[in-house]
Design a protein around this motif. Structure first.
Motif, short mmCIF file in Angstrom:
data_model
loop_
_atom_site.label_atom_id
_atom_site.label_comp_id
_atom_site.label_asym_id
_atom_site.label_seq_id
_atom_site.Cartn_x
_atom_site.Cartn_y
_atom_site.Cartn_z
N GLY A 133 0.82 -1.22 0.00
CA GLY A 133 0.00 0.00 0.00
C GLY A 133 0.85 1.27 0.00
O GLY A 133 0.51 2.25 -0.67
N SER B 41 -5.74 6.34 -0.96
CA SER B 41 -6.67 5.22 -1.15
C SER B 41 -6.56 4.57 -2.53
O SER B 41 -7.56 4.18 -3.12
CB SER B 41 -8.13 5.67 -0.94
OG SER B 41 -8.34 5.98 0.39
N SER C 17 -3.99 -3.48 1.30
CA SER C 17 -3.01 -2.70 0.53
C SER C 17 -3.60 -1.39 0.01
O SER C 17 -2.93 -0.67 -0.73
CB SER C 17 -2.46 -3.53 -0.64
OG SER C 17 -3.50 -3.86 -1.54
N ILE C 18 -4.85 -1.08 0.38
CA ILE C 18 -5.40 0.23 -0.03
C ILE C 18 -4.48 1.29 0.57
O ILE C 18 -4.17 1.28 1.76
CB ILE C 18 -6.84 0.39 0.49
CG1 ILE C 18 -7.75 -0.62 -0.22
CG2 ILE C 18 -7.35 1.81 0.24
CD1 ILE C 18 -9.15 -0.71 0.33
N SER C 19 -4.00 2.21 -0.28
CA SER C 19 -2.89 3.05 0.14
C SER C 19 -3.31 4.10 1.16
O SER C 19 -4.43 4.62 1.09
CB SER C 19 -2.22 3.70 -1.07
OG SER C 19 -3.00 4.75 -1.55
N SER D 17 -5.74 1.52 -5.02
CA SER D 17 -5.76 0.08 -4.82
C SER D 17 -5.11 -0.63 -6.00
O SER D 17 -4.84 -0.01 -7.04
CB SER D 17 -7.17 -0.42 -4.57
OG SER D 17 -8.06 0.09 -5.52
N LEU E 111 -6.07 -7.40 -0.87
CA LEU E 111 -6.78 -6.32 -1.58
C LEU E 111 -7.18 -5.20 -0.63
O LEU E 111 -6.98 -4.02 -0.92
CB LEU E 111 -8.01 -6.89 -2.31
CG LEU E 111 -7.70 -7.87 -3.44
CD1 LEU E 111 -8.97 -8.52 -3.96
CD2 LEU E 111 -6.96 -7.18 -4.59
N HIS E 112 -7.75 -5.57 0.51
CA HIS E 112 -8.19 -4.54 1.47
C HIS E 112 -7.00 -3.90 2.17
O HIS E 112 -6.94 -2.68 2.34
CB HIS E 112 -9.13 -5.14 2.51
CG HIS E 112 -10.47 -5.47 1.95
ND1 HIS E 112 -11.51 -4.58 1.93
CD2 HIS E 112 -10.93 -6.59 1.36
CE1 HIS E 112 -12.55 -5.15 1.35
NE2 HIS E 112 -12.23 -6.37 1.00
N ARG F 90 -15.07 -1.03 -4.68
CA ARG F 90 -14.28 0.21 -4.71
C ARG F 90 -14.97 1.26 -5.57
O ARG F 90 -14.99 2.43 -5.25
CB ARG F 90 -12.88 -0.04 -5.29
CG ARG F 90 -12.02 -0.95 -4.49
CD ARG F 90 -11.51 -0.33 -3.23
NE ARG F 90 -10.70 0.85 -3.46
CZ ARG F 90 -10.41 1.76 -2.54
NH1 ARG F 90 -10.89 1.64 -1.32
NH2 ARG F 90 -9.65 2.80 -2.81
#
Ligand SMILES: Cc1ncc(COP(=O)(O)OP(=O)(O)O)c(N)n1
Ligand SMILES: Cc1nc(C(=O)O)sc1CCOP(=O)(O)O
Length: 548
Positions: A155, A192, A186-188, A194, A183-184, A228
């Motif tokens: 992320g 945000s 690593s949301i930056s 992805s 996936l969840h 998303r």
């Protein structure tokens, strides 16, 4: 002419040496394309040039039937010989600017990136996409001596891609059970961002049924992208919202105090009717009180920490609480959290005194690399440490000072960064899913005078999160698998609100009792009042403020 847009969702990297015994490479490839692979990279580490060209040529022939582009690993000559869509190169391969000169402006060039500096260079050198790795340990490539990035590290790299147009996939140790967590998780943190997709070798290539393996992965990536998209739509339009944790599509106008109170009442009844098992890996100081408050609201406590035991228990529990107050059972915490993600159980993380020592900070990071929490609960010092804010210093397990200037924005930002519901406890409690902030103002001053009140609040969030999932499944049975990327079904924001509201309202009633003379009698009275609490009392006393 702009380069073709690739769909990176399920990016198969080939590995003939990893096929199951007797499985033909081309047969496996075709089945994986039928399952939903969107992009293929031919990676041949042992073939000579002639063999590589032949494998790439036949691979492209098959992929063409499914309109799936092919890239070549490392070898510009093979790409040119076969006429593929482009190449993927690593840090020690042909430098990107030279590769661009050799293969021309239209071909795709992907670059492997292991850290922030390599990512910055990839952007400067105009890579079309980056392969971020290694996320986790893998048997498919020798990554000895390299640090695993985990979802968190992935992320941080994704943040650098903001507004650059460079796409990103993650690679290394990605399999069906850890995919939602990746996936969840690593949301930056800042923007945000992805992942655009995942790059996979063994989960598909080593499978006896590559069609099914690819299709399972595809379903998760697609549903994550759908979630998303609807979250972005909410942010743009400010109307109907649907965070990654909320399956119920709520309308802003319907999301009122009355609605919340009604839903909390529903969950109180669900707990009493269904008595879900709540596994609590918690600290020694509070274990007994936590078990008692669990029973008082109708759920059933179990305090298992042994790694084998928590693994076996996971499918049967309603929710899992990880409170690392005394950090005795790190391995159990790793397994329990991971299995909660795998089995789609609400996972509540209470990082007690996380800012107090470097050991605690490192342990929190390590745990968060193993699993993705549904809810993170803490006092001002703990939430400040998680948010890396210096506004509130940490002093043991107590929050120092009066808290944040703008607690609402702290919880909202942290919820976005962590892709989790955030609960900040204190004289007023703030809860956010990254979209909404709910302020709750019930409670008693006695809560600060007994040990483990924050821990008990975490326990009740776990109980009501379990109730929220059960409630969802009871009402939507046929949609059980509607969104496979969802870490857990049910409204987790509501679970957190219900846990805090029930606890703080019960504490008010306990404190008002004439037989309560101080913290000792308050402690027992609190358990009684939790047991006797009715939905009507919640409705009369709840002090709720909803902010957008
Ligand atoms: C999508 C993707 N990401 C990373 C890699 C690794 O490439 P590299 O660093 O060149 O290592 P080898 O694949 O050559 O061993 C990749 N192949 N694909
Ligand atoms: C080819 C490759 N590159 C990596 C990197 O970190 O750059 S990890 C990796 C192997 C990925 O295989 P699997 O999906 O079986 O873990």
């Amino acid at each position: 002419m702009p380069r073709i847009q690739l769909d990176y969702s399920i990016y198969l990297v080939t590995g003939r040496e990893l096929l199951p015994p007797g499985k033909d490479y081309y047969e496996s490839l075709e089945e994986s394309l039928q399952g939903g692979v969107t992009l293929v990279q031919v990676r041949e580490k042992n073939a000579d040039t002639g063999e590589f060209i032949e494998v790439a040529r036949r691979t492209k022939q098959i992929c063409d039937k499914y309109n799936v582009p092919v890239l070549i690993n490392d070898r510009i000559d093979v790409h040119l010989a076969v006429g593929t869509a482009g190449i993927h190169i690593g840090q020690t391969d042909c430098p990107l600017p030279l590769a661009r000169q050799l293969i021309g402006p239209d071909a795709i060039i992907g670059l492997s990136v292991r850290n922030l500096n390599e990512c910055k260079r990839a952007i400067e050198q105009k890579a079309d996409y980056i392969g971020i790795g290694t996320v986790w340990r893998t048997e498919s490539k020798d990554t000895k001596g390299r640090k695993c990035l985990g979802p968190d590290g992935t992320g941080e790299i994704l943040d650098l891609l903001h507004d650059t147009g460079v796409q990103a996939v993650a690679i290394g140790g990605i399999h069906l059970p850890n995919l939602p967590q990746l996936l969840h998780g690593s949301i930056s943190p800042k923007y945000s961002n992805s992942l655009d997709g995942i790059a996979i070798i063994s989960d598909i290539v080593s499978s006896k049924n590559p069609r099914e393996s690819a299709s399972n992965l595809r379903e998760i990536v697609d549903s994550f992208k759908r979630a998303r998209k609807s979250l972005n739509q909410y942010q743009v339009k400010g109307g109907v919202f649907d965070s990654p944790f909320v399956i119920e599509h709520r309308n802003k106008n319907e999301f009122t105090n009355d609605y919340l109170i009604k839903r909390v009442e529903d969950l109180m009844n669900v707990l009493k009717d269904e008595t879900p098992l709540i596994n609590q890996l918690t600290n020694k100081v509070v274990m007994n009180d936590s078990a008692n408050v669990t029973l008082a609201v109708g759920a059933s406590p179990i305090m298992s920490t042994n790694p084998r035991d928590v693994y076996d228990l996971s499918p049967a529990i309603g929710a899992c609480l990880i409170n690392f107050g005394t950090i005795d059972d790190k391995e159990g915490m790793q397994v329990a959290g991971r299995q909660a993600n795998v089995n789609k159980k609400p996972l509540i993380f209470d990082p007690v005194a996380v800012g107090a020592t470097s050991f605690r900070r490192e342990t929190a990071q390590e745990l968060l690399a193993h699993w993705q929490p549904t809810v993170i609960k803490g006092n001002a010092a703990e939430i400040g440490a998680m948010a890396e804010s210096s506004e509130v210093a940490s002093r043991g397990v107590d929050a120092a000072g009066s808290g944040f200037k703008d607690p609402g924005s702290i919880v909202k930002q942290l919820a976005k960064k962590r892709a989790a519901i955030i609960v900040l406890t204190g004289p007023e409690d703030y809860i956010s899913d990254g979209n909404l902030v709910i302020k709750l103002s019930n409670g008693s001053h006695y809560l600060e005078k007994i040990t483990g009140s924050g821990c008990q609040a975490g326990t009740l969030i776990a109980c009501f999160s379990a109730a929220s999932k059960i409630d969802y499944l009871n009402k939507n049975n046929e949609e059980l698998f509607e969104n496979k990327s969802q870490l857990v079904q049910g409204d987790m924001l509501l679970g957190a609100i219900a846990g805090i509201l029930v606890y703080t309202v019960a504490s008010e009633i306990a404190a008002e009792r004439s037989d309560v003379k101080g913290p000792g009698t308050f402690r027992s009275a609190l358990i009684d009042e939790l047991y006797n609490l009715t939905p009507e009392t919640i409705s009369q006393r709840a002090k709720i403020e909803i902010r957008y």
